[in-house]
Each structure stands twice: as structure tokens, then as C-alpha cells.
Write a protein that holds these residues in place. Structure first.
Motif, PDB file in Angstrom:
ATOM      1  N   ILE A  59      -6.178 -52.435  24.915  1.00 27.12           N
ATOM      2  CA  ILE A  59      -5.954 -51.064  24.429  1.00 27.12           C
ATOM      3  C   ILE A  59      -7.215 -50.647  23.676  1.00 27.12           C
ATOM      4  O   ILE A  59      -7.697 -51.387  22.810  1.00 27.12           O
ATOM      5  CB  ILE A  59      -4.753 -51.014  23.456  1.00 27.12           C
ATOM      6  CG1 ILE A  59      -3.514 -51.681  24.059  1.00 27.12           C
ATOM      7  CG2 ILE A  59      -4.473 -49.586  23.013  1.00 27.12           C
ATOM      8  CD1 ILE A  59      -2.837 -50.913  25.141  1.00 27.12           C
ATOM      9  N   CYS A  60      -7.737 -49.480  24.003  1.00 25.57           N
ATOM     10  CA  CYS A  60      -8.935 -48.972  23.332  1.00 25.57           C
ATOM     11  C   CYS A  60      -8.616 -48.706  21.853  1.00 25.57           C
ATOM     12  O   CYS A  60      -7.684 -47.974  21.552  1.00 25.57           O
ATOM     13  CB  CYS A  60      -9.415 -47.695  24.017  1.00 25.57           C
ATOM     14  SG  CYS A  60     -10.798 -46.917  23.172  1.00 25.57           S
ATOM     15  N   LYS A  61      -9.418 -49.310  20.960  1.00 20.86           N
ATOM     16  CA  LYS A  61      -9.134 -49.136  19.524  1.00 20.86           C
ATOM     17  C   LYS A  61      -9.471 -47.725  19.046  1.00 20.86           C
ATOM     18  O   LYS A  61      -8.960 -47.268  18.029  1.00 20.86           O
ATOM     19  CB  LYS A  61      -9.931 -50.154  18.706  1.00 20.86           C
ATOM     20  CG  LYS A  61      -9.382 -51.556  18.824  1.00 20.86           C
ATOM     21  CD  LYS A  61     -10.005 -52.489  17.787  1.00 20.86           C
ATOM     22  CE  LYS A  61      -9.660 -53.927  18.084  1.00 20.86           C
ATOM     23  NZ  LYS A  61     -10.367 -54.420  19.301  1.00 20.86           N
ATOM     24  N   ALA A  62     -10.328 -47.038  19.793  1.00 23.48           N
ATOM     25  CA  ALA A  62     -10.709 -45.681  19.380  1.00 23.48           C
ATOM     26  C   ALA A  62      -9.648 -44.665  19.761  1.00 23.48           C
ATOM     27  O   ALA A  62      -9.261 -43.826  18.951  1.00 23.48           O
ATOM     28  CB  ALA A  62     -12.052 -45.315  20.002  1.00 23.48           C
ATOM     29  N   CYS A  63      -9.156 -44.722  21.027  1.00 24.32           N
ATOM     30  CA  CYS A  63      -8.299 -43.632  21.501  1.00 24.32           C
ATOM     31  C   CYS A  63      -6.905 -44.067  21.955  1.00 24.32           C
ATOM     32  O   CYS A  63      -6.047 -43.221  22.166  1.00 24.32           O
ATOM     33  CB  CYS A  63      -8.998 -42.886  22.640  1.00 24.32           C
ATOM     34  SG  CYS A  63      -8.981 -43.769  24.206  1.00 24.32           S
ATOM     35  N   GLY A  64      -6.685 -45.371  22.141  1.00 18.38           N
ATOM     36  CA  GLY A  64      -5.365 -45.831  22.561  1.00 18.38           C
ATOM     37  C   GLY A  64      -5.164 -45.876  24.063  1.00 18.38           C
ATOM     38  O   GLY A  64      -4.075 -46.185  24.547  1.00 18.38           O
ATOM     39  N   ASN A  65      -6.223 -45.569  24.822  1.00 18.20           N
ATOM     40  CA  ASN A  65      -6.140 -45.637  26.277  1.00 18.20           C
ATOM     41  C   ASN A  65      -6.041 -47.106  26.727  1.00 18.20           C
ATOM     42  O   ASN A  65      -6.434 -48.009  25.997  1.00 18.20           O
ATOM     43  CB  ASN A  65      -7.414 -44.991  26.861  1.00 18.20           C
ATOM     44  CG  ASN A  65      -7.347 -44.818  28.368  1.00 18.20           C
ATOM     45  OD1 ASN A  65      -6.281 -44.883  28.962  1.00 18.20           O
ATOM     46  ND2 ASN A  65      -8.489 -44.594  28.974  1.00 18.20           N
ATOM     47  N   ILE A  66      -5.528 -47.309  27.922  1.00 22.69           N
ATOM     48  CA  ILE A  66      -5.447 -48.653  28.497  1.00 22.69           C
ATOM     49  C   ILE A  66      -6.634 -48.839  29.425  1.00 22.69           C
ATOM     50  O   ILE A  66      -6.915 -47.988  30.266  1.00 22.69           O
ATOM     51  CB  ILE A  66      -4.136 -48.828  29.290  1.00 22.69           C
ATOM     52  CG1 ILE A  66      -2.940 -48.837  28.352  1.00 22.69           C
ATOM     53  CG2 ILE A  66      -4.170 -50.099  30.121  1.00 22.69           C
ATOM     54  CD1 ILE A  66      -1.610 -48.827  29.091  1.00 22.69           C
ATOM     55  N   PRO A  71     -14.597 -50.235  23.446  1.00 23.13           N
ATOM     56  CA  PRO A  71     -14.012 -48.934  23.766  1.00 23.13           C
ATOM     57  C   PRO A  71     -13.873 -48.703  25.278  1.00 23.13           C
ATOM     58  O   PRO A  71     -14.614 -49.281  26.070  1.00 23.13           O
ATOM     59  CB  PRO A  71     -14.997 -47.931  23.169  1.00 23.13           C
ATOM     60  CG  PRO A  71     -15.964 -48.697  22.340  1.00 23.13           C
ATOM     61  CD  PRO A  71     -15.888 -50.117  22.753  1.00 23.13           C
ATOM     62  N   CYS A  72     -12.941 -47.823  25.628  1.00 20.01           N
ATOM     63  CA  CYS A  72     -12.592 -47.640  27.032  1.00 20.01           C
ATOM     64  C   CYS A  72     -13.650 -46.832  27.790  1.00 20.01           C
ATOM     65  O   CYS A  72     -14.559 -46.263  27.190  1.00 20.01           O
ATOM     66  CB  CYS A  72     -11.232 -46.948  27.136  1.00 20.01           C
ATOM     67  SG  CYS A  72     -11.258 -45.213  26.666  1.00 20.01           S
ATOM     68  N   THR A  73     -13.483 -46.779  29.099  1.00 25.12           N
ATOM     69  CA  THR A  73     -14.429 -46.070  29.970  1.00 25.12           C
ATOM     70  C   THR A  73     -14.580 -44.607  29.559  1.00 25.12           C
ATOM     71  O   THR A  73     -15.676 -44.054  29.591  1.00 25.12           O
ATOM     72  CB  THR A  73     -13.911 -46.125  31.427  1.00 25.12           C
ATOM     73  OG1 THR A  73     -13.565 -47.487  31.715  1.00 25.12           O
ATOM     74  CG2 THR A  73     -14.949 -45.657  32.415  1.00 25.12           C
ATOM     75  N   VAL A  74     -13.469 -43.977  29.163  1.00 28.86           N
ATOM     76  CA  VAL A  74     -13.511 -42.561  28.774  1.00 28.86           C
ATOM     77  C   VAL A  74     -14.319 -42.396  27.478  1.00 28.86           C
ATOM     78  O   VAL A  74     -15.172 -41.527  27.370  1.00 28.86           O
ATOM     79  CB  VAL A  74     -12.075 -42.009  28.588  1.00 28.86           C
ATOM     80  CG1 VAL A  74     -12.103 -40.598  28.022  1.00 28.86           C
ATOM     81  CG2 VAL A  74     -11.324 -42.027  29.920  1.00 28.86           C
ATOM     82  N   CYS A  75     -14.064 -43.270  26.501  1.00 25.41           N
ATOM     83  CA  CYS A  75     -14.736 -43.152  25.196  1.00 25.41           C
ATOM     84  C   CYS A  75     -16.252 -43.364  25.308  1.00 25.41           C
ATOM     85  O   CYS A  75     -17.003 -42.762  24.553  1.00 25.41           O
ATOM     86  CB  CYS A  75     -14.140 -44.138  24.201  1.00 25.41           C
ATOM     87  SG  CYS A  75     -12.586 -43.567  23.496  1.00 25.41           S
ATOM     88  N   VAL A  76     -16.691 -44.226  26.217  1.00 29.98           N
ATOM     89  CA  VAL A  76     -18.129 -44.510  26.290  1.00 29.98           C
ATOM     90  C   VAL A  76     -18.849 -43.620  27.311  1.00 29.98           C
ATOM     91  O   VAL A  76     -20.060 -43.720  27.455  1.00 29.98           O
ATOM     92  CB  VAL A  76     -18.425 -45.997  26.618  1.00 29.98           C
ATOM     93  CG1 VAL A  76     -17.881 -46.897  25.525  1.00 29.98           C
ATOM     94  CG2 VAL A  76     -17.874 -46.390  27.973  1.00 29.98           C
TER      95      VAL A  76
HETATM   96 ZN    ZN Z   1     -10.986 -44.929  24.400  1.00 32.15          ZN
END
Ligand code: ZN
Length: 201
Positions: A59-66, A71-76
């Protein structure tokens, strides 16, 4: 209890498949039979994919995405607008908005909506983390992409109040006539919301 038509291993496969959303016992039997018939082409790769997913999902610690990275693909993703945060209740909503190519921003997954009847309070959702993200000077807009249900709208109001002191514009999705929708088939609530939120052509 229906009579078992196969050994316990196959019955267990059917029972597990039947727990998936959208699959009842009948569809689960059909899916199990299909997997069994396509052991090499489908069952083996599916088993591998499930194993890999189980080991690597975080789980992405920044946004909660799986994702499989944090951080997740969306956050980076450097191509996304860092000034906008889209708030969603669930990862499924994030995926739906991404499928629709609706917005090129980052997200914040709450993990549900406030629901006093089900005992879901603010402490059960990642609302504090959202408020602290919204105070980042780089963020100028928070879009509340929550369900048009009582719980969704209660959550939207609650968050709007909390973001009062953050220097951000808080917006929400429009309510109204669905694309391809016929007025005659809409419920009164949708029609009256659409009329109130009419826009200049
Ligand atoms: Zn994220």
C-alpha cells in the motif's frame, strides 16, 4: 447443501472462487471448470500471477493506492499535476477514474466513507494524512470524488470543513444527467441536482 460432484480439492476451488465479488456459486463452478480445462494456458499463469501479487503488493504510504512499489506508480509519475489531489473512497474508484482518463493528478484513498450506522468514524479513514497533504504549499486544489450517497456526501462535508484553513480550493464532482442518459428515466434527486448545477453553454 447441494451434493458434491467432485473431490474436496475441486470443491474447495469452487468455494474460493464463489467468494469473489460478482461470482455466485454457479459462475464459480463454471470458472473452476474453465480453469481445470485450461490448466496449462490459464491456471498455471494465474497461479504464478497470484503468487507474485501476494508477495509484492504494498500500500502506498503517500496516497493509499495499491501497487508493487511504495511510493506508487501514480505518486512518482512526473507527468502528473502535483497541485491537485483527487480524494476517493476506495482504490476501485481511483482505478475507475484512471480508466476514464478523467484527470491527470495524484490521489488520496480514504479507505471508505464516514458511516455512523456502520460505526465508521474519521479515525478509521486516512483523513488526517489528507489534511496534512493539503497543507503542502504545492497543492492548490482538492477534488472530492466521492459517491453521491448520503455517506459519500457526509464525508465530503466533513473534509471540506477540515480543509477550511488549508490554502486550497475544494471542489467536488458534478451531480447530474449521465452521458447518454434520458431525462424521463432519471430519478427526481438526480434531475433536481442537474437543474441546480446547470452550466452555461
Ligand atoms: Zn501513491
Amino acid at each position: 447443501m447441494p451434493k458434491a460432484v467432485a473431490g474436496p480439492e475441486i470443491e474447495r476451488l469452487i468455494q474460493l472462487l464463489a467468494r469473489l465479488p460478482g461470482l455466485g456459486p454457479r459462475s464459480a463452478r463454471r470458472a473452476a471448470l474453465h480453469l481445470i480445462k485450461k490448466r496449462e494456458q490459464l491456471m498455471a499463469p494465474l497461479t504464478d500471477a497470484l503468487d507474485t501479487a501476494r508477495e509484492r503488493i504494498v500500500i502506498c504510504k503517500a496516497c493509499g493506492n495499491i501497487d508493487t512499489q511504495d511510493p506508487c506508480t501514480v505518486c512518482v509519475d512526473p507527468k502528473r499535476d502535483p497541485s491537485v489531489i483527487v480524494v476517493v473512497a476506495d482504490v476501485a474508484d481511483l482505478w475507475a477514474l484512471e480508466r476514464a482518463n478523467a484527470v491527470n493528478a495524484r490521489y488520496h484513498v480514504l479507505g471508505g466513507t464516514l458511516s455512523p450506522l456502520d460505526g465508521v468514524g474519521p479515525q478509521d479513514l486516512s483523513i488526517d494524512a489528507l489534511v496534512s497533504r493539503a497543507h503542502d504549499p504545492a497543492v492548490t486544489e482538492v477534488i472530492l470524488a466521492l459517491n453521491a450517497t448520503v455517506d459519500g456526501q457526509t464525508t465530503a462535508h466533513y473534509i471540506t470543513d477540515l480543509l477550511h484553513n488549508a490554502n486550497v480550493k475544494v471542489t467536488r464532482l458534478a451531480h447530474g444527467v449521465p452521458v447518454g442518459g434520458e431525462l424521463d428515466y432519471l430519478d427526481e434527486g438526480t434531475l433536481s441536482a442537474a437543474m441546480k448545477q446547470r452550466t452555461l453553454i
